[in-house]
Design an enzyme around this catalytic site. Structure first.
Site, PDB file in Angstrom:
ATOM      1  N   GLN A  66       9.293  19.160   6.569  1.00  0.00           N
ATOM      2  CA  GLN A  66      10.761  19.228   6.706  1.00  0.00           C
ATOM      3  C   GLN A  66      11.164  20.508   7.474  1.00  0.00           C
ATOM      4  OE1 GLN A  66       9.649  18.442   3.166  1.00  0.00           O
ATOM      5  NE2 GLN A  66       9.409  16.479   4.143  1.00  0.00           N
ATOM      6  N   GLY A  73       6.570  13.124   8.154  1.00  0.00           N
ATOM      7  CA  GLY A  73       5.790  12.271   9.042  1.00  0.00           C
ATOM      8  C   GLY A  73       5.469  13.051  10.290  1.00  0.00           C
ATOM      9  N   HIS A  74       4.195  13.286  10.527  1.00  0.00           N
ATOM     10  CA  HIS A  74       3.803  13.997  11.739  1.00  0.00           C
ATOM     11  C   HIS A  74       3.208  13.002  12.719  1.00  0.00           C
ATOM     12  CE1 HIS A  74       3.333  18.092   9.520  1.00  0.00           C
ATOM     13  NE2 HIS A  74       4.581  17.747   9.738  1.00  0.00           N
ATOM     14  N   ASP A 127      11.517  17.400  11.645  1.00  0.00           N
ATOM     15  CA  ASP A 127      11.206  16.640  12.868  1.00  0.00           C
ATOM     16  C   ASP A 127      11.235  17.502  14.123  1.00  0.00           C
ATOM     17  OD1 ASP A 127      11.217  14.317  11.241  1.00  0.00           O
ATOM     18  OD2 ASP A 127      13.385  14.206  11.443  1.00  0.00           O
ATOM     19  N   LYS A 155       6.524  19.978  14.569  1.00  0.00           N
ATOM     20  CA  LYS A 155       5.564  20.930  13.994  1.00  0.00           C
ATOM     21  C   LYS A 155       4.139  20.418  14.108  1.00  0.00           C
ATOM     22  CE  LYS A 155       7.677  20.713  10.004  1.00  0.00           C
ATOM     23  NZ  LYS A 155       8.907  19.991  10.367  1.00  0.00           N
TER      24      LYS A 155
HETATM   25  P1  IMP Z   1      13.986  13.422   0.532  1.00  0.00           P
HETATM   26  O1  IMP Z   1      13.152  14.577   0.971  1.00  0.00           O
HETATM   27  O2  IMP Z   1      13.352  12.091   0.778  1.00  0.00           O
HETATM   28  O3  IMP Z   1      14.492  13.590  -0.862  1.00  0.00           O
HETATM   29  O4  IMP Z   1      15.314  13.406   1.462  1.00  0.00           O
HETATM   30  C1  IMP Z   1      16.279  14.460   1.409  1.00  0.00           C
HETATM   31  C2  IMP Z   1      16.814  14.762   2.798  1.00  0.00           C
HETATM   32  O5  IMP Z   1      15.780  15.333   3.583  1.00  0.00           O
HETATM   33  C3  IMP Z   1      17.293  13.545   3.577  1.00  0.00           C
HETATM   34  O6  IMP Z   1      18.370  13.930   4.417  1.00  0.00           O
HETATM   35  C4  IMP Z   1      16.098  13.189   4.436  1.00  0.00           C
HETATM   36  O7  IMP Z   1      16.464  12.469   5.592  1.00  0.00           O
HETATM   37  C5  IMP Z   1      15.593  14.569   4.773  1.00  0.00           C
HETATM   38  N1  IMP Z   1      14.152  14.599   5.085  1.00  0.00           N
HETATM   39  C6  IMP Z   1      13.118  14.505   4.222  1.00  0.00           C
HETATM   40  N2  IMP Z   1      11.955  14.603   4.860  1.00  0.00           N
HETATM   41  C7  IMP Z   1      12.250  14.763   6.153  1.00  0.00           C
HETATM   42  C8  IMP Z   1      11.453  14.967   7.324  1.00  0.00           C
HETATM   43  O8  IMP Z   1      10.220  15.024   7.284  1.00  0.00           O
HETATM   44  N3  IMP Z   1      12.128  15.106   8.487  1.00  0.00           N
HETATM   45  C9  IMP Z   1      13.482  15.088   8.560  1.00  0.00           C
HETATM   46  N4  IMP Z   1      14.272  14.925   7.488  1.00  0.00           N
HETATM   47  C10 IMP Z   1      13.649  14.770   6.300  1.00  0.00           C
END
Ligand code: IMP
Length: 422
Positions: free
Chosen positions: A218, A40-41, A13, A16
């Site tokens: 991420q 999510g962008h 977040d 990017k």
């Molecule tokens: P997962 O990727 O859904 O398995 O989540 C694993 C961890 O990564 C959790 O703490 C999520 O909140 C975090 N996470 C996954 N995708 C994002 C993102 O795009 N932005 C911020 N945190 C993310």
């Protein structure tokens, strides 16, 4: 022309999407190399807000090629929805290319993501519950279903039968392979035209001298191998994974631009040394509109952490940094920046702790910088400039872009590099 990687330098977040969107204007290709609909962008363009989960933001420009690489996991239903939503707003998706080697997120992945979070209770990761972890786990176990499987209905049906023999045990309502294959057929028909040999496509583009951006989802501290395990995602967001995720050689990558917020946010569980205590946390959250694009969850907010950023600069081999959302800090008369950690044994370090217990108990040591308390428009007031220079000095890295507002245009480009390594 070598490729450029854009990588998140914190816990995701970082904004990017906005930096990629800006650089996409002068690039021919924008490629996602890992992750899935957990990302999510948000891009604000011409007063319109676009929220993209799978599709790289290059899609908003006509004539660009947007690649979803082999290292990604794709929820076919959500991808079709995303395509439809763009087309409904008059954005063509003709430039989308989907790797046949990317893995599909299936209903059992989503179900088991939620089930395992419930099972973990107090120890849960706080995943986005999009089925990311289980899909990558099946990929590693060689049980996964790939995008290219949808090209052959017979193979797809067989794969569903094999998978469901095991997965139905996890589901509250068991699935029937034939039913699922019939339902998938609709999605498959929609996705088939986009499936391509994206590794070859990108390599050819690079050979022809086209400009290629490789976009990570991420962030560094969510990296499966190097992040704050187990509170991480299930893929490798760091720049080194861009080559494998797309299927090009690492020698094709020349520059790595890290993207960091001027403060830090984190969603989900896990240690966070600079998390703000007291009312300033809610203030940063409200000013920065820090609510998840994918899940709507409140993001935890903290002051900038130069220890974490230095670690990210090292892990990614960053050649420069983009600092986003500096405007959010305009409200504060003084701004703490973490320069070192104090460890449980009383010692202080400016290196990211290699041992999880040290990180869990690390206390931030702050230097406090004066705020500027005026809006940022076009140029930076002296104190804001000093803030940016403080980051540059702390990282020995140039900050080449500074985000000063939500809109596509609100970015100041700084072009007098002091530290450039590329
Ligand atoms: P997962 O990727 O859904 O398995 O989540 C694993 C961890 O990564 C959790 O703490 C999520 O909140 C975090 N996470 C996954 N995708 C994002 C993102 O795009 N932005 C911020 N945190 C993310």
């Amino acid at each position: 022309m070598p490729a450029t990687v854009i990588v998140g330098a914190q816990w995701g977040d970082e904004g990017k999407g906005k930096i990629v969107d800006l650089l996409a204007q002068s690039s021919e290709y924008v490629c996602r190399y890992q992750g899935g609909p957990n990302a999510g962008h948000t891009i604000v363009s011409g007063g319109e807000t676009f929220k993209l989960h799978h599709i790289p933001s290059g899609i908003l420009y006509e004539g660009k090629i947007s690649v979803i690489g082999a290292g990604c996991v794709v929820d076919p239903r959500l991808l079709v929805q995303e395509i439809d939503a763009l087309e409904a707003r008059g954005i063509s998706t003709a430039g989308l290319r989907l790797s046949g080697n990317a893995h599909l997120i299936m209903p059992w992945h989503v179900a088991s993501d939620s089930a395992s979070e419930r099972r973990l209770g107090r120890l849960q990761i706080g995943t986005t519950r999009r089925g990311i972890g289980p899909a990558y786990a099946d990929k590693a176990s060689r049980l996964g279903i790939r995008v290219q499987d949808v090209l052959d209905p017979k193979i797809l049906r067989q794969k569903f039968e094999t998978a469901l023999a095991e997965k139905n045990r996890l589901l509250d309502e068991p699935l029937e392979a034939g039913d699922l294959a019939d339902r998938m057929e609709e999605c498959a028909a929609r996705l088939r035209p986009y499936i391509a040999d994206t590794s070859l496509l990108v390599e050819r583009a690079l050979k022809e001298g086209q400009k290629v951006l490789l976009e990570g989802a991420q962030g560094t501290l969510l990296d499966l191998d190097h992040g704050t395990y187990p509170f991480v995602t299930s893929s490798n967001p760091i720049a080194g994974a861009a080559a494998t995720g797309i299927g090009i050689g690492p020698t094709r990558i020349e520059s790595v631009i890290g993207v960091a917020k001027a403060y830090v946010t984190r969603v989900g569980e896990g240690p966070f040394p600079t998390e703000i205590e007291g009312p300033d946390q809610a203030r940063v959250r409200d000013l920065g509109e820090e609510y998840g694009t994918t899940t709507g969850r409140e993001r935890r907010c903290g002051w900038l952490d130069l220890v974490g950023l230095r670690f990210a600069a090292r892990l990614n081999g960053m050649t420069s940094l983009a600092l986003t959302k500096l405007d959010v800090l305009s409200a504060f008369p003084e701004i703490p920046v973490c320069v070192r950690y104090r460890l449980p044994d009383g010692t202080e370090t400016d290196e990211f702790p290699a041992h999880q217990s040290d990180f869990h108990h690390a206390q931030p040591v702050y230097e406090t910088l004066p705020g500027w308390q005026e809006p940022l428009d076009g140029s930076l007031p002296r104190a804001a400039q000093r803030y940016v220079e403080f980051v540059e000095e702390g990282l020995e890295l140039d900050v080449i872009m500074v985000g000063t507002g939500a809109d596509r245009e609100s970015v100041i480009t700084r072009d007098q590099p002091a530290y450039s390594r590329s």
